[in-house]
Design a protein around this motif. Structure first.
Motif, PDB file in Angstrom:
ATOM      1  N   VAL A  59       6.049  -2.439   7.029  1.00 26.12           N
ATOM      2  CA  VAL A  59       7.384  -3.072   6.039  1.00 26.12           C
ATOM      3  C   VAL A  59       7.250  -2.179   4.781  1.00 26.12           C
ATOM      4  CG1 VAL A  59       9.922  -4.049   5.848  1.00 26.12           C
ATOM      5  CG2 VAL A  59       8.222  -5.150   7.536  1.00 26.12           C
ATOM      6  N   GLY A  60       8.648  -1.045   4.583  1.00 27.02           N
ATOM      7  CA  GLY A  60       8.820  -0.281   3.577  1.00 27.02           C
ATOM      8  C   GLY A  60       9.695   0.663   3.640  1.00 27.02           C
ATOM      9  N   GLN A  61       9.784   1.444   2.743  1.00 30.00           N
ATOM     10  CA  GLN A  61      10.491   2.356   2.461  1.00 30.00           C
ATOM     11  C   GLN A  61       9.895   4.095   2.370  1.00 30.00           C
ATOM     12  OE1 GLN A  61      13.615   3.659   2.347  1.00 30.00           O
ATOM     13  NE2 GLN A  61      14.693   2.530   1.397  1.00 30.00           N
ATOM     14  N   PRO A  62      10.451   4.799   3.271  1.00 29.10           N
ATOM     15  CA  PRO A  62       9.617   5.514   3.511  1.00 29.10           C
ATOM     16  C   PRO A  62       9.995   7.060   2.152  1.00 29.10           C
ATOM     17  CG  PRO A  62      10.472   5.634   5.609  1.00 29.10           C
ATOM     18  CD  PRO A  62      11.314   4.413   4.531  1.00 29.10           C
ATOM     19  N   LEU A  90      -2.053   5.978  10.083  1.00 30.30           N
ATOM     20  CA  LEU A  90      -1.153   4.078   9.656  1.00 30.30           C
ATOM     21  C   LEU A  90      -1.730   3.566   9.293  1.00 30.30           C
ATOM     22  CD1 LEU A  90       2.301   5.053  12.484  1.00 30.30           C
ATOM     23  CD2 LEU A  90       2.132   5.437  10.193  1.00 30.30           C
ATOM     24  N   ASN A  91      -3.513   3.672   9.048  1.00 27.29           N
ATOM     25  CA  ASN A  91      -4.429   2.735   9.095  1.00 27.29           C
ATOM     26  C   ASN A  91      -4.609   1.717   9.640  1.00 27.29           C
ATOM     27  OD1 ASN A  91      -4.876   4.898   6.499  1.00 27.29           O
ATOM     28  ND2 ASN A  91      -3.762   3.498   5.271  1.00 27.29           N
ATOM     29  N   PHE A  92      -3.879   2.042  11.017  1.00 30.02           N
ATOM     30  CA  PHE A  92      -3.545   1.206  11.825  1.00 30.02           C
ATOM     31  C   PHE A  92      -5.153   0.949  12.855  1.00 30.02           C
ATOM     32  CE2 PHE A  92      -3.051  -0.553  15.930  1.00 30.02           C
ATOM     33  CZ  PHE A  92      -2.886  -2.316  15.379  1.00 30.02           C
ATOM     34  N   HIS A  93      -6.439   0.233  12.730  1.00 35.02           N
ATOM     35  CA  HIS A  93      -7.488   0.848  13.662  1.00 35.02           C
ATOM     36  C   HIS A  93      -7.829  -0.252  14.589  1.00 35.02           C
ATOM     37  CE1 HIS A  93      -7.684   3.553  10.675  1.00 35.02           C
ATOM     38  NE2 HIS A  93      -8.450   3.151   9.558  1.00 35.02           N
ATOM     39  N   PRO A  94      -7.251  -0.426  15.936  1.00 35.02           N
ATOM     40  CA  PRO A  94      -6.913  -1.112  16.909  1.00 35.02           C
ATOM     41  C   PRO A  94      -8.435  -1.884  17.454  1.00 35.02           C
ATOM     42  CG  PRO A  94      -6.559   0.885  17.925  1.00 35.02           C
ATOM     43  CD  PRO A  94      -6.589   0.758  16.742  1.00 35.02           C
ATOM     44  N   GLU A 140       1.152  -1.306  -0.296  1.00 38.60           N
ATOM     45  CA  GLU A 140       0.354   0.214  -0.102  1.00 38.60           C
ATOM     46  C   GLU A 140       0.795   1.234   0.275  1.00 38.60           C
ATOM     47  OE1 GLU A 140      -1.552   0.561   4.530  1.00 38.60           O
ATOM     48  OE2 GLU A 140      -1.189  -1.266   4.219  1.00 38.60           O
ATOM     49  N   MET A 141       0.018   2.593  -0.423  1.00 36.13           N
ATOM     50  CA  MET A 141       0.974   3.741  -0.701  1.00 36.13           C
ATOM     51  C   MET A 141       0.735   4.272   1.058  1.00 36.13           C
ATOM     52  SD  MET A 141       3.048   3.647  -2.529  1.00 36.13           S
ATOM     53  CE  MET A 141       2.652   5.445  -3.378  1.00 36.13           C
ATOM     54  N   LEU A 142       1.579   4.575   1.601  1.00 35.79           N
ATOM     55  CA  LEU A 142       1.548   5.370   2.263  1.00 35.79           C
ATOM     56  C   LEU A 142       2.454   6.618   3.492  1.00 35.79           C
ATOM     57  CD1 LEU A 142       0.022   4.863   5.582  1.00 35.79           C
ATOM     58  CD2 LEU A 142       1.578   3.769   6.324  1.00 35.79           C
ATOM     59  N   TYR A 178       4.658   0.256   1.029  1.00 38.81           N
ATOM     60  CA  TYR A 178       4.711  -0.218   2.636  1.00 38.81           C
ATOM     61  C   TYR A 178       3.768  -1.634   2.571  1.00 38.81           C
ATOM     62  CZ  TYR A 178       6.296   3.882   4.405  1.00 38.81           C
ATOM     63  OH  TYR A 178       7.400   4.584   4.883  1.00 38.81           O
ATOM     64  N   THR A 179       4.561  -2.583   2.934  1.00 41.66           N
ATOM     65  CA  THR A 179       4.028  -4.048   3.025  1.00 41.66           C
ATOM     66  C   THR A 179       2.992  -4.565   4.519  1.00 41.66           C
ATOM     67  OG1 THR A 179       4.948  -5.449   1.939  1.00 41.66           O
ATOM     68  CG2 THR A 179       3.861  -6.218   3.298  1.00 41.66           C
ATOM     69  N   ARG A 180       2.112  -4.388   4.359  1.00 40.28           N
ATOM     70  CA  ARG A 180       1.320  -4.921   6.115  1.00 40.28           C
ATOM     71  C   ARG A 180       1.298  -6.547   6.161  1.00 40.28           C
ATOM     72  NH1 ARG A 180      -1.966  -0.681   8.889  1.00 40.28           N
ATOM     73  NH2 ARG A 180      -1.087   0.427   7.122  1.00 40.28           N
ATOM     74  N   LEU A 181       1.988  -6.529   7.246  1.00 39.43           N
ATOM     75  CA  LEU A 181       1.421  -8.214   7.678  1.00 39.43           C
ATOM     76  C   LEU A 181       1.154  -8.340   8.501  1.00 39.43           C
ATOM     77  CD1 LEU A 181       5.663  -8.423   7.803  1.00 39.43           C
ATOM     78  CD2 LEU A 181       4.081  -9.452   5.578  1.00 39.43           C
ATOM     79  N   ARG A 182      -0.197  -9.471   9.428  1.00 36.72           N
ATOM     80  CA  ARG A 182      -0.709  -9.784  10.198  1.00 36.72           C
ATOM     81  C   ARG A 182      -0.081 -11.370  10.556  1.00 36.72           C
ATOM     82  NH1 ARG A 182      -4.917  -6.514   7.762  1.00 36.72           N
ATOM     83  NH2 ARG A 182      -4.403  -3.882   7.793  1.00 36.72           N
TER      84      ARG A 182
END
Length: 201
Positions: A170-173, A154-158, A43-45, A178-182
């Protein structure tokens, strides 16, 4: 606690964390198997520069704290968690060793605290000491006012803290990809993904 002792603790925690204490098994039944599927998607972030404090109480912008020319690993935990979070910290401790130090550091490693009230700098520092965190492993909190905006950016909704799932970015600023891992991510998963990131010019 020295590094060897921390490694021994981490080995025990990584085996124990998927089940957690008996009193928490009902609340975390969806975490009760170590065979959790790893889900990833690029994803783009755009990283926000919202105000944060580190484990030493030093304030600054989130994006400004990160070197721009290194890949990035973000992990989302809270310090009073006794189920999945110790396992996440144990994984990151192994990764911290693998990434090297100083100028040779391969990636920036960041623990993002998700409890706006309980995750004080003092609690972050205590957890960092428990897991033998090196000086290049950042522990950051947005505090009571800034945690929710930071997590949203950061598209994190706990949702409820006790129901959150192991999550890494994990990604490159410099590219914004970025790759989101769960799920039950291993240190090898994270290090391999870091080493697959493009270099910044």
């Amino acid at each position: 606690m020295n590094r060897m002792q921390s490694l021994a603790v981490a080995a025990l925690v990584s085996m124990w964390a998927p089940l957690g204490p008996a009193s928490a098994q009902h609340e975390h039944m969806h975490h009760a198997t170590p065979m959790t599927e790893v889900v990833s998607g690029e994803e783009m972030l755009r990283l926000p520069d919202l105000p944060v404090r580190d484990k030493d109480g030093v304030e600054g912008g989130f994006r400004s704290r990160l070197p721009g020319d290194r890949p990035l690993i973000l992990a989302f935990t809270y310090m009073s968690c006794t189920t999945i979070c110790p396992g996440v910290h144990a994984v990151l401790m192994v990764v911290d060793d693998e990434l090297g130090a100083g100028e040779a550091r391969e990636a920036t490693l960041v623990t993002v605290a998700i409890d706006p009230v309980g995750d004080t700098p003092e609690r972050l520092a205590e957890t960092a000491r428990t897991f033998g965190a090196g000086p290049d492993w950042l522990w950051l909190t947005g505090g009571p006012r800034g945690t929710r905006p930071l997590l949203q950016a950061l598209n994190f909704h706990p949702g409820p803290l006790e129901d959150h799932v192991e999550t890494y970015l994990v990604g490159q600023p410099c590219t914004g990809r970025y790759t989101r891992l769960r799920g039950a991510v291993t240190p090898d998963d994270l290090v391999a993904l870091v080493r697959a990131q493009p270099r910044c010019d």
